[in-house]
Write a protein that holds these residues in place. Sequence first.
Motif, mmCIF file in Angstrom:
data_model
loop_
_atom_site.group_PDB
_atom_site.id
_atom_site.type_symbol
_atom_site.label_atom_id
_atom_site.label_comp_id
_atom_site.label_asym_id
_atom_site.label_seq_id
_atom_site.Cartn_x
_atom_site.Cartn_y
_atom_site.Cartn_z
ATOM 1 N N TYR A 55 31.073 54.080 45.032
ATOM 2 C CA TYR A 55 31.934 53.762 46.172
ATOM 3 C C TYR A 55 31.983 52.260 46.414
ATOM 4 C CZ TYR A 55 33.501 53.361 51.019
ATOM 5 O OH TYR A 55 34.168 52.990 52.166
ATOM 6 N N GLU A 56 30.792 51.602 46.378
ATOM 7 C CA GLU A 56 30.736 50.166 46.628
ATOM 8 C C GLU A 56 31.443 49.382 45.529
ATOM 9 O OE1 GLU A 56 29.769 48.718 49.284
ATOM 10 O OE2 GLU A 56 29.153 50.619 50.209
ATOM 11 N N ARG A 83 35.198 49.659 46.153
ATOM 12 C CA ARG A 83 35.556 48.811 47.294
ATOM 13 C C ARG A 83 35.606 47.339 46.892
ATOM 14 N NH1 ARG A 83 37.598 50.841 52.019
ATOM 15 N NH2 ARG A 83 36.543 49.201 53.184
ATOM 16 N N MET A 84 34.627 46.927 46.077
ATOM 17 C CA MET A 84 34.601 45.543 45.615
ATOM 18 C C MET A 84 35.773 45.246 44.689
ATOM 19 S SD MET A 84 33.865 43.506 42.760
ATOM 20 C CE MET A 84 32.897 44.599 41.713
ATOM 21 N N SER A 127 38.858 44.734 46.744
ATOM 22 C CA SER A 127 38.679 43.871 47.904
ATOM 23 C C SER A 127 39.493 42.582 47.778
ATOM 24 C CB SER A 127 37.197 43.519 48.066
ATOM 25 O OG SER A 127 37.012 42.555 49.082
ATOM 26 N N ASP A 187 40.173 46.487 51.512
ATOM 27 C CA ASP A 187 39.982 45.915 52.843
ATOM 28 C C ASP A 187 41.171 45.065 53.282
ATOM 29 O OD1 ASP A 187 39.677 43.753 51.179
ATOM 30 O OD2 ASP A 187 37.535 43.523 51.537
#
Length: 272
Positions: free
Chosen positions: A2-3, A6-7, A10, A77
């Motif tokens: 997940y991280e 997201r990165m 981003s 994001d």
Amino acid sequence: MYEFVRMLFSQNNSDLAIGLFDVWHFLYLFIILGGSVFLALFFRNKSKTAKTRLIHIFAYLTIGFYVVDFFIMPLSDSYSGISVYKLPFNICTIMAVLVPFTEFNPKFAKIKKTVAVLGLTASTMWMVYPGTALGGQPPFCYLIFQTFMYHGLLYTWGFLNMAFGRIKLEWRTIWQEFVGILMILVWADFGNAIYGKEQNWFFIETSIFPFLSDSIMPLAVVFAVFGSAFLVHCIYYIVRAVINKSKKVQSAELRMQSCGKFPRFARKSNIP
């Protein structure tokens, strides 16, 4: 996992930032505009089937990039969930819906020329001044990459249709582009009324220029888009005239070479 995702999407994955007419902006323009010209030249002597398949690929990619964006936006994001502004009420986003219909459904063939011209026109206007992608983001973050690539795919689809003669522009039918702009204007106004005027689809609710009032903005938008479509017609006719002249010169040279190799009247021999 997940991280990592997201990165990956981003807008803070780099310290670089894209700006108007900087090296990153020109790089995107070079890739898109240069790439479309390269494909047109590379496929110019290919079969009709190969050209059709190439155009179909860009039609699929255009609608594909648009649809997939709704699934990726919540992972980036750059957005707070799914952006309502990406709904098909802008001239560029509505093209994602119209492109597959006009490309694959013969019933919509009559409006293909209008969709191709307006798609190429609107995408070019955005790429020259990508206002929605100039907020200091890294040049290869998801927000920048997706918006440039979507407009680039839309541009290339329209460009290749013209380059391969799948559509032909004529001055006597340019009124169709004007009618198409008016219809998109009405559609955008409907969207603004339903979802709220703060969406400002097609820039007809609030002026984006300090020297134009809100009330005059709809007329300015129609004038700007139709003027750009007029310019596309001018460039189309100039390029076609240059190509036709080049073909005539080459044809004349071939005839002269042929006459030189095979004279019409053979010389009379002096041998008895």
